[in-house]
Design an enzyme around this catalytic site. Structure first.
Site, PDB file in Angstrom:
ATOM      1  N   ASP A 193      48.973 -58.771  -9.714  1.00 15.82           N
ATOM      2  CA  ASP A 193      48.894 -60.058  -8.516  1.00 15.82           C
ATOM      3  C   ASP A 193      48.031 -61.789  -8.908  1.00 15.82           C
ATOM      4  O   ASP A 193      47.488 -61.134 -10.067  1.00 15.82           O
ATOM      5  CB  ASP A 193      48.382 -59.765  -7.453  1.00 15.82           C
ATOM      6  N   SER A 194      48.634 -62.270  -8.775  1.00  8.68           N
ATOM      7  CA  SER A 194      47.576 -63.350  -8.770  1.00  8.68           C
ATOM      8  C   SER A 194      47.214 -63.934 -10.115  1.00  8.68           C
ATOM      9  O   SER A 194      48.115 -63.414 -11.299  1.00  8.68           O
ATOM     10  CB  SER A 194      46.411 -63.400  -7.965  1.00  8.68           C
ATOM     11  N   ALA A 195      45.768 -63.524 -10.715  1.00  9.18           N
ATOM     12  CA  ALA A 195      46.052 -63.175 -12.730  1.00  9.18           C
ATOM     13  C   ALA A 195      46.262 -62.417 -12.823  1.00  9.18           C
ATOM     14  O   ALA A 195      46.464 -62.351 -14.056  1.00  9.18           O
ATOM     15  CB  ALA A 195      43.970 -64.335 -12.454  1.00  9.18           C
ATOM     16  N   LEU A 220      53.481 -59.898  -7.870  1.00 15.45           N
ATOM     17  CA  LEU A 220      53.171 -60.968  -6.688  1.00 15.45           C
ATOM     18  C   LEU A 220      52.025 -62.235  -6.144  1.00 15.45           C
ATOM     19  O   LEU A 220      50.773 -61.827  -8.034  1.00 15.45           O
ATOM     20  CB  LEU A 220      52.674 -59.404  -5.725  1.00 15.45           C
ATOM     21  N   HIS A 375      48.026 -65.907   0.240  1.00 15.79           N
ATOM     22  CA  HIS A 375      47.597 -65.688  -0.871  1.00 15.79           C
ATOM     23  C   HIS A 375      45.953 -64.804  -0.648  1.00 15.79           C
ATOM     24  O   HIS A 375      45.226 -64.917  -0.378  1.00 15.79           O
ATOM     25  CB  HIS A 375      47.455 -66.891  -2.230  1.00 15.79           C
TER      26      HIS A 375
END
Length: 405
Positions: A193-195, A220, A375
């Protein structure tokens, strides 16, 4: 006299409550989940973030350490273990990198396991297997796969590409020597997810170049590019201070802490002053919002290029940091992709651009957009900061992964 004093106290309390509500209030859409909990969370996270700046200036402690502790206290502290889930959880090292493994008991003696390698988010600065434990535990339980969460090194203690190297080391070891770990090297899922989504995609590109083939890629709200900070979702949500910490100051700080020499990042980066004219011509076709977002859009750039940023931030435009900035041929080689995006997110548009590029190439992609989520929402599973949307997101993601297994 007593009744008058009591009335005064009551008026003071009501006044303080009204004042606090006025301070923390921010407009949110009607269908936003648990809006007041989100407002309180964002308000206090932002205040603690500001406190971190002041403490850092007085050399008391670093802001990053403060935010890491806040991150853990908010979500990592509420670790859950459910005997009925029948999961064996243990820590070990793979390729000299620490990992946490969640193994369904029914698979312990199975010789050809399906494995999910998971890379957590946190802007390359935050997060750990401890902080993410509740999310990875739930994902392993719902998918009934052996999940391996990677404890990769974080900036600023370890600069780019240290964290990526850890993720690559673990992944290459499992693909190369799967039999040693009782896993099926043809059924390895990369996820994050994200980074962590960024890392999963970069690792996938690298593995394919090495001759390996990930089975599935699940992302994600991934961070996919550091080329254009003027995409509509950046313009809209960077000023909204999502979760109290996703804002302009922290974006500049993150870039500085990722860079090799802690260079001073100025506000003009938000107008893409770090992109040279040559890089703009070469890379813009990979994200072109006019083509991939179906909107009228002009690349927003500073009138004055910042030669210092152009020189020192070249790494941001590398496919190792911006995996969206690759050729169509490289995208075609990717495995099946499951992409999950959220509406209240500065990364929303690059996710949609990624999906649009893949669709234009007739690549197999499942894209689900959580229209009422923000987020980072998926980790708020338990404790006083529990959000129902977190469970909905992980349950839906896990079900889609199972459907594609």
């Amino acid at each position: 006299m007593k009744s008058l004093l009591g009335m005064n106290i009551f008026v003071v309390i009501i006044s303080l409550i009204v004042l606090l509500i006025g301070i923390i209030y921010q407009p949110l859409p009607k269908d936003f989940p648990q809006p007041w909990k989100y407002r309180f969370l964002s308000y206090w996270a932002h205040r603690i973030d500001q406190l971190g700046y002041y403490c850092e200036q007085m050399n008391l402690f670093t802001r990053i350490d403060l935010i890491r502790n806040l991150h853990y206290l908010s979500i990592g502290l509420f670790q859950k273990r459910h005997p009925e889930c029948h999961l064996k959880v243990y820590d070990r090292k793979i390729a000299n990198v620490s990992v946490r493994i969640y193994e369904p008991e029914e698979l312990i003696n199975y010789e050809k396991k399906t494995v999910m390698i998971y890379f957590h988010g946190g802007g390359f600065l935050l997060g750990s297997v401890e902080t993410y434990d509740q999310a990875t535990y739930l994902m392993a339980n719902l998918t009934r796969t052996t999940l391996i969460a990677v404890e990769y090194r974080l900036a600023p203690e370890y600069r780019f590409p240290s964290g990526l190297e850890d993720c690559l080391s673990v992944s290459r070891e499992l693909f190369k020597n799967g039999n040693n770990y009782k896993i099926n090297s043809n059924r390895i899922i990369l996820s994050g997810d994200s980074a962590g989504g960024n890392l999963a995609l970069v690792v996938s590109h690298s593995l394919i170049n090495d001759g390996y083939r990930p089975y599935l890629l699940s992302l994600l709200y991934p961070s996919l590019q550091f080329f254009d900070f003027t995409l509509p979702s950046y313009r809209l949500y960077l000023k909204r201070n999502i979760l109290g910490v996703l804002n302009e100051n922290n974006l500049l700080s993150m870039v500085s802490l990722l860079s090799e020499d802690d260079i001073q990042i100025t506000n003009d980066i938000l107008f893409n002053s770090h992109v040279s004219i040559d890089d703009k011509k070469k890379l813009y076709p990979f994200i072109d919002p006019n083509k991939y977002l179906s909107i009228s859009y002009e690349f927003n750039e500073s009138q004055q290029k910042n030669e210092n940023l152009i020189k020192n931030l070249k790494f941001l435009l590398s496919p190792l940091m911006s995996p969206l900035l690759v050729s169509d041929q490289q995208l075609i080689q990717l495995p099946k992709i499951l992409l999950f995006t959220t509406e209240f997110d500065i990364l929303r548009d690059e996710g949609f651009i990624f999906a649009s590029r893949l669709n234009s190439l007739n690549k197999t992609i499942y894209h689900h957009h959580f229209s009422n989520a923000f987020h980072g929402a998926h980790v708020f599973l338990y404790g006083p900061l529990r959000f129902e949307i977190a469970h909905q997101m992980i349950e839906h993601t896990a079900q889609i992964i199972r459907n594609h297994m």
